[in-house]
Design an enzyme around this catalytic site. Structure first.
Site, PDB file in Angstrom:
ATOM      1  N   ASP A 128       0.845  -1.199   0.000  1.00 41.54           N
ATOM      2  CA  ASP A 128       0.000   0.000   0.000  1.00 41.54           C
ATOM      3  C   ASP A 128       0.880   1.249   0.000  1.00 41.54           C
ATOM      4  O   ASP A 128       1.609   1.511   0.954  1.00 41.54           O
ATOM      5  CB  ASP A 128      -0.884  -0.020   1.243  1.00 41.54           C
ATOM      6  CG  ASP A 128      -1.931   1.089   1.244  1.00 41.54           C
ATOM      7  OD1 ASP A 128      -1.957   1.887   0.284  1.00 41.54           O
ATOM      8  OD2 ASP A 128      -2.718   1.153   2.205  1.00 41.54           O
ATOM      9  N   HIS A 134      -0.512   4.212  -0.071  1.00 42.05           N
ATOM     10  CA  HIS A 134      -1.286   5.115   0.792  1.00 42.05           C
ATOM     11  C   HIS A 134      -1.356   6.538   0.243  1.00 42.05           C
ATOM     12  O   HIS A 134      -1.583   7.499   0.980  1.00 42.05           O
ATOM     13  CB  HIS A 134      -0.677   5.137   2.197  1.00 42.05           C
ATOM     14  CG  HIS A 134      -1.704   5.167   3.294  1.00 42.05           C
ATOM     15  ND1 HIS A 134      -1.894   6.252   4.110  1.00 42.05           N
ATOM     16  CD2 HIS A 134      -2.589   4.241   3.704  1.00 42.05           C
ATOM     17  CE1 HIS A 134      -2.858   6.004   4.988  1.00 42.05           C
ATOM     18  NE2 HIS A 134      -3.295   4.785   4.760  1.00 42.05           N
ATOM     19  N   GLU A 151      -1.184  -0.578  -4.115  1.00 39.28           N
ATOM     20  CA  GLU A 151      -2.424   0.130  -3.813  1.00 39.28           C
ATOM     21  C   GLU A 151      -2.198   1.630  -3.731  1.00 39.28           C
ATOM     22  O   GLU A 151      -1.248   2.087  -3.096  1.00 39.28           O
ATOM     23  CB  GLU A 151      -2.968  -0.400  -2.480  1.00 39.28           C
ATOM     24  CG  GLU A 151      -4.217   0.288  -1.997  1.00 39.28           C
ATOM     25  CD  GLU A 151      -4.765  -0.374  -0.748  1.00 39.28           C
ATOM     26  OE1 GLU A 151      -5.435   0.331   0.038  1.00 39.28           O
ATOM     27  OE2 GLU A 151      -4.536  -1.584  -0.550  1.00 39.28           O
ATOM     28  N   GLU A 162     -10.052   3.598  -2.671  1.00 32.75           N
ATOM     29  CA  GLU A 162     -10.601   3.775  -1.334  1.00 32.75           C
ATOM     30  C   GLU A 162     -11.052   5.202  -1.077  1.00 32.75           C
ATOM     31  O   GLU A 162     -11.877   5.439  -0.196  1.00 32.75           O
ATOM     32  CB  GLU A 162      -9.593   3.350  -0.275  1.00 32.75           C
ATOM     33  CG  GLU A 162      -8.382   4.255  -0.145  1.00 32.75           C
ATOM     34  CD  GLU A 162      -7.362   3.701   0.847  1.00 32.75           C
ATOM     35  OE1 GLU A 162      -7.190   4.328   1.908  1.00 32.75           O
ATOM     36  OE2 GLU A 162      -6.762   2.661   0.555  1.00 32.75           O
ATOM     37  N   HIS A 219     -12.144  -1.997   0.121  1.00 26.90           N
ATOM     38  CA  HIS A 219     -11.392  -1.401   1.220  1.00 26.90           C
ATOM     39  C   HIS A 219     -12.219  -1.515   2.490  1.00 26.90           C
ATOM     40  O   HIS A 219     -13.415  -1.224   2.490  1.00 26.90           O
ATOM     41  CB  HIS A 219     -11.141   0.073   0.882  1.00 26.90           C
ATOM     42  CG  HIS A 219     -10.386   0.846   1.900  1.00 26.90           C
ATOM     43  ND1 HIS A 219     -10.985   1.762   2.746  1.00 26.90           N
ATOM     44  CD2 HIS A 219      -9.064   0.879   2.208  1.00 26.90           C
ATOM     45  CE1 HIS A 219     -10.073   2.325   3.515  1.00 26.90           C
ATOM     46  NE2 HIS A 219      -8.899   1.807   3.216  1.00 26.90           N
TER      47      HIS A 219
END
Length: 384
Positions: free
Chosen positions: A185, A187, A211, A237, A287
């Site tokens: 991830d 982020h 991700e 997400e 998510h």
């Protein structure tokens, strides 16, 4: 007697907001409308929607309720409104399933699978050596793991930062072998140039997918990033409607979409996003670093969605330091993970029973979670 007569909202640890909706015959449905760190703001939005539209209305016409909540306001979309709609939508489906005596996935066309694969988080916001933790999770039965790629990043960072990210993933890969999937991830912490460098550098260690390599406001950079790697790209997400997802489907750069059932309009909207994804040969991995109601909604949609790939879940995640997913369930065995999978709950509605007494007890506590504010060495704000 399915008229909505009452509702209550509960802010509970570690950072969740639960919605209880009751009908005239005493049936109760639950939803989880929340933006992590903005629960009070979402609470106000839920109250506006419930008081302005839904109290006094029948449960049954869920699609019409969704359209009314979304299109009934001139200003639409965004995390707060769509999260409020999402939690209400979850509760409506829970009520409808209980009234008809069927799990939600049966009302959406029936099961497309017998069980749903899940992954387990390792490490925290500032990832350190995760190999030992990875090994423990695999020994506990998980076949897929997820870890953060980096800490904060400069727009163009130094080689050691990339080397550190590679070293962490390499240590996890060496610890668990090639039979375990590892999601990395980003982020949204990386700029476009750093995302390109990182994805290319991590590729030899075969992430299941990377991700959110860039923030959603920079989704136009995804085709360029994808051109630098064969690693599947995931995002979503922080995208809240099918109209936002439409753009990433059309540019062809994304392989996995990650709508959040508590942010992207709930069951009604995410089922539509999933069908759009299927038409573009894109998988869905919802998510869900949230609570048991959100997870239950995810599993219901996963169950009847052919292109559902894997499900995030937050058991023992680094955010849940005070209260965890199973604590709020009367029967925690509904989310028993076996061999890296969770069975599809076959109870009516969302398939879970909330321990209401425990919810009320926990709601008496002060909940004031906010994500940390990170800063670069020069004092400017960094992406968390």
């Amino acid at each position: 007697m399915d008229e909505i007569v009452d509702y209550e909202l509960f802010e509970v640890p570690p950072r969740w907001l639960f919605l209880r909706v009751e009908t005239a015959d005493g049936t109760v449905g639950w939803g989880e409308p929340v933006v992590e760190g903005r629960s009070r703001t979402v609470r106000a939005a839920v109250e506006e929607l419930m008081d302005g539209y839904l109290v006094g209305e029948p449960v049954a016409p869920i699609e019409d309720h969704w359209q009314t909540m979304y299109r009934g306001g001139f200003y639409r979309g965004g995390p707060v409104l769509m999260s409020a709609i999402a939690g209400i939508d979850q509760a409506l489906w829970d009520l409808k399933g209980k009234r008809l005596g069927a799990p939600v996935y049966e009302l959406l066309g029936g099961a497309a699978r017998d069980r749903v694969r899940v992954y387990q988080w390792i490490g925290g916001d500032r990832p350190s050596e995760a190999a030992d933790e990875a090994r423990q999770k695999v020994e506990a039965g998980f076949s897929a793991l997820k870890m953060n790629a980096t800490e904060e990043l400069e727009r163009v960072d130094d080689p050691s930062t990339v080397d550190d990210a590679v070293s962490r993933l390499r240590s996890v890969r060496e610890a668990v072998g090639d039979d375990v999937d590892v999601v990395v991830d980003f982020h949204g912490r990386a700029s476009k140039p750093m995302a390109k460098r990182l994805v290319a550098a991590l590729e030899p260690y075969d992430p299941m997918f990377v991700e959110e390599p860039v923030l959603p406001e920079h989704n136009d950079a995804l085709p360029d990033i994808a051109a630098h790697t064969t690693v599947p790209i995931a995002t979503g997400e922080r995208m809240y409607s099918r109209w936002e997802f439409k753009e990433v489907f059309e540019d062809g750069a994304v392989d996995v979409v990650q709508p959040d059932l508590s942010h992207a309009g709930g069951i009604t909207e995410v089922k539509k996003i999933a069908s759009m994804a299927e038409a573009y040969d894109v998988a869905m991995a919802p998510h869900c670093p949230l609570g048991p109601i959100a997870l239950a909604a995810c599993v219901q949609v996963d169950a009847c969605t052919p292109n559902a790939l894997i499900q995030e879940q937050s058991l023992n995640i680094h955010y849940n330091e005070t209260t965890d997913v199973l604590d709020y369930l009367a029967d925690p065995s509904v989310f028993e993970y076996r061999d890296g999978y969770v069975s599809i709950p076959d109870g009516p509605g969302l398939g879970i029973e909330i321990d209401e007494a425990y919810v009320r007890e926990q709601a008496e506590k002060t909940v004031d979670w906010h994500n940390p504010i990170w800063r670069h060495g020069d004092g400017s704000v960094a992406e968390w």
